[in-house]
Scaffold this active site. Structure first.
Site, mmCIF file in Angstrom:
data_model
loop_
_atom_site.group_PDB
_atom_site.id
_atom_site.type_symbol
_atom_site.label_atom_id
_atom_site.label_comp_id
_atom_site.label_asym_id
_atom_site.label_seq_id
_atom_site.Cartn_x
_atom_site.Cartn_y
_atom_site.Cartn_z
ATOM 1 N N LYS A 1 0.805 -1.222 0.000
ATOM 2 C CA LYS A 1 0.000 0.000 0.000
ATOM 3 C C LYS A 1 0.838 1.272 0.000
ATOM 4 O O LYS A 1 0.300 2.358 0.168
ATOM 5 C CB LYS A 1 -0.944 -0.011 1.206
ATOM 6 N N THR A 2 2.143 1.141 -0.138
ATOM 7 C CA THR A 2 2.984 2.337 -0.131
ATOM 8 C C THR A 2 3.251 2.800 -1.559
ATOM 9 O O THR A 2 3.794 2.065 -2.379
ATOM 10 C CB THR A 2 4.318 2.056 0.583
#
Ligand SMILES: [Zn+2]
Lengths: 362, 340
Positions: free
Chosen positions: B113-114
């Protein structure tokens, strides 16, 4: 529908005050975006109208000082960095920044709003430097990067450039026609906008796109056709779930932050009256964490981001019917109005528009 | 056989304690007396970032900088300056990019999710110019999270940026497989639109009419299997809007799903143009009622508009009450047009 429980205002304020004091190592990912966290925490106090009551003038003074210390100048102009996470202890304040410690456009937007919340007079704002910085962030395709020279770009940075220009009341640093063309290229067949061209429609970027289009001054042609506007409204209202919360994409679960992103986009489009405000409040009531703060969904852990955005949503969508029927808890659900274009309390937005522009000469 | 020391083995020792780093002067972070939301850094993070500030100051770009930035990224994948410096170091020392991509395969899974993980990957691909193996990698990482926004955006960027016929060749089969897995995955429907109507359109593809028919059949079949699927209904609207086709073109198809069919004989013949709802379908389907109302409204004329209003009324009062105010708004607007 069951009665609305009270909104635990003092507990939500306490959650944000705790975060302002210190964060555990598990929050390390905030290191490169601390300014935004400060905005969500101090902004929460502002929305709750508890800033004066819960903080001392010396705290507010110290916060203003810390924020001003993040204003930094160098070869790409001036703006605010997220925190001193890349600043060495021995750097003199007047030294120009390195390429790895530049201002950040999203942090600059949140710093200006936070200073407005703290009723700063903006006498220390380097306005010409800020315009240079915005200019340095715009790319050939009309989009903006988060830090100068980076390829990291999405619609969020564009919105921040627009919001800053709007607060400065000076659009000279922005090529608006290119930027508007970039926004249009992010539109999806569903009626929402994705974060970059060809991406799936998403609630956050749809707010960003709609708000940006409405921030631009002096545009002759309508920025959305009537059919486009209707389709966007249709897509936005379809994101409200039967339990009251909004989802960010078709077919995803409801999440508190999209109550703001979708709700604010609808407000800007003049369609705020189409939202079921009571169901929305009920969903957010269930997102309250027992020790304070609001989470993205019932049963999850809270954070300042979801806390602020939930309260911002409630500032636009007060559950009027609940206020009439249940006097006991009504007061806890009462808010002052919010400016959906800037994402700040109307009073704060007014302050920003008054003090951020360059003072008249002479 | 002793295994070669990997960077994760050595990272247990602080940089301050390692002789090979003795020549670097660590620079502690600036912090004033009253910081907002200070983070209690772990000792490892403080140590690594102190050395990183020291390295940035001297401008050193070397093999060991890759190790240092990796340490920071593993502790804080959102540290965008560490990513940026790492990228510049890779360029400066002409590091082997296949090794870097291999590391990224691992980090992409850990930090799905980065944003920075995906951004770095884009920069690497622009250097290697070899997008072929990436599609398989993306397909694998979608197995971990089939709706990850970054993963899908990366795939869309890759296809549009390199825009190579070979790259596009298997895309429709890929989307189809994703939709077979989960027909409600809106990211997959969106991707299908991107492939069929946007960047995926190939030069010399003259038979657009045939493709539109194929897509209409495809989405109708999927609706017939799972009628209450907003993503598929949006795709159907998308096809018609994009190709300027009247909604009435699918009126016969939509009608049974809105639960308003009066003709019981539709099951006798299987009409491929208009596949009927599966027998266990929950009807009426609110998306179909909405669609049928839109057809009536667009066709216009008093009768049609009144039929649309009746459908909206049923949504407001019974089938989609959360949007009651929206349906009432549609009714008000339509009534205005009838009066005019
Ligand atoms: Zn959220």
């Amino acid at each position: 529908m069951p009665d609305l429980p009270p909104l635990a205002r003092a507990a939500h304020a306490a959650h944000c005050l705790r975060c302002l004091q210190a964060l555990p190592d598990s929050q390390i990912e905030v290191d490169a975006s601390r300014m935004a966290l400060a905005f969500y925490c101090i902004g929460t106090l502002d929305l709750l109208c508890l800033l004066q009551e819960k903080t001392r003038e010396t705290d507010r003074e110290a916060w203003r000082e810390w924020i001003w210390e993040q204003q930094t100048s160098g070869r790409y102009g001036s703006g605010f960095r997220p925190s001193p996470f890349m600043t060495p202890a021995l750097r003199a304040p007047e030294d120009p920044y390195t390429d790895y410690d530049t201002p950040h456009i999203i942090m600059t937007y949140t710093a200006l709003l936070t200073l407005a919340i703290l009723r700063d007079d903006f006498s220390r704002l380097d306005r010409p430097g800020l315009l240079d910085f915005i200019r340095a962030c715009q790319r050939d395709d009309g989009s903006f990067c988060t830090v100068p020279g980076s390829n990291e770009t999405d619609l969020r940075s564009l919105y921040c450039a627009f919001a800053i220009s709007h607060m400065l009341d000076d659009w000279s640093a922005v090529n608006t026609s290119r930027a508007i063309a970039f926004i249009a290229s992010c539109r999806s067949y569903e009626g929402g906008y994705g974060q970059a061209p060809f991406c799936e429609a998403q609630g956050g970027t749809t707010y960003i796109a709609i708000a940006s289009l409405h921030l631009v001054p002096h545009v002759q042609a309508p920025l959305l056709t009537a059919a486009e506007r209707e389709l966007t409204i249709q897509w936005l209202v379809r994101n409200q779930h039967p339990a009251g919360g909004f989802s960010g994409r078709t077919g995803k679960d409801a999440d508190a932050c999209y109550c703001f992103w979708c709700g604010a986009a609808l407000q800007i489009l003049g369609a705020g009256d189409l939202v079921d405000a009571r169901a929305l409040a009920m969903f957010l009531a269930n997102c309250q964490f027992k020790y304070g703060g609001l989470a993205k969904a019932p049963g999850e852990h809270p954070d300042p981001y979801h806390t602020y955005l939930s309260l911002a949503a409630l500032s636009m969508y007060m559950p009027a019917s609940a206020l009439a029927s249940d006097q006991r808890h009504a007061a806890s659900w009462t808010f002052e109005p919010l400016d959906p274009l800037l994402n700040a309390r109307v009073e704060t937005a007014r302050w920003a528009r008054k003090y951020i522009p360059a003072p008249p000469r002479g | 056989m002793p295994s070669p020391a990997s960077s994760s083995d050595t990272s247990s020792a602080l940089y301050a304690e390692r002789p090979e780093w003795k020549d670097v002067t660590p620079l502690p972070q600036y912090e004033d007396a009253n910081p907002i939301a200070p983070i209690f850094y772990s000792e490892e993070y403080k140590d690594a970032t102190d050395y990183f500030r020291g390295i940035v100051k001297t401008g050193e770009k070397s093999e060991r900088v890759l190790e240092l930035t990796e340490s920071i990224i593993r502790l804080n994948p959102a540290h965008y300056s560490a990513w940026q410096y790492r990228y510049e170091t890779l360029l400066a020392i002409k590091a082997p990019l296949d090794v870097e991509l291999k590391l990224m395969d691992e980090l992409a899974v850990s930090f799905l999710k980065t944003y920075q993980v995906w951004h770095h990957r884009r920069l690497l691909l622009m250097l290697t110019g070899n997008p072929g193996p990436e599609l398989k990698f993306i397909t694998e990482s979608l197995k971990v999270d089939a709706k990850n926004y970054h993963t899908w955006s990366y795939r869309q960027w890759l296809l549009a940026f390199f825009n190579d016929d070979d790259l596009w060749a298997g895309e429709l089969d890929f989307v189809d497989a994703m939709l077979v897995q989960d027909v409600r995955n809106n990211s997959a429907w969106h991707h299908r639109f991107f492939v069929v109507f946007q960047s995926g359109v190939r030069e010399g593809e003259t038979e657009r009419g045939r493709i539109v028919r194929r897509e209409l059949t495809y989405v109708k079949q999927n609706i017939s299997l799972v009628p209450n699927n907003p993503s598929a209904w949006n795709y159907l609207r998308g096809i018609l809007d994009f190709n300027n086709l009247p909604y009435s073109r699918v009126e016969d198809f939509v009608r049974p799903y809105a639960g308003t069919t009066t003709d019981g004989s539709t099951t006798d013949l299987v009409d491929l143009e208009n596949p009927p709802p599966s027998t266990n379908a929950q009807l009426p389907c609110s998306a179909a009622i909405e669609f049928l109302a839109d057809i009536h409204e667009k066709e216009g004329g008093k009768d049609r508009v009144l039929q649309a209003i009746a459908l909206w009324r049923s949504l407001a009062d019974e089938h989609d009450t959360i949007r009651k105010k929206y349906w009432e708004y549609r009714i008000r607007e339509a009534l205005k047009s009838v009066k005019e």
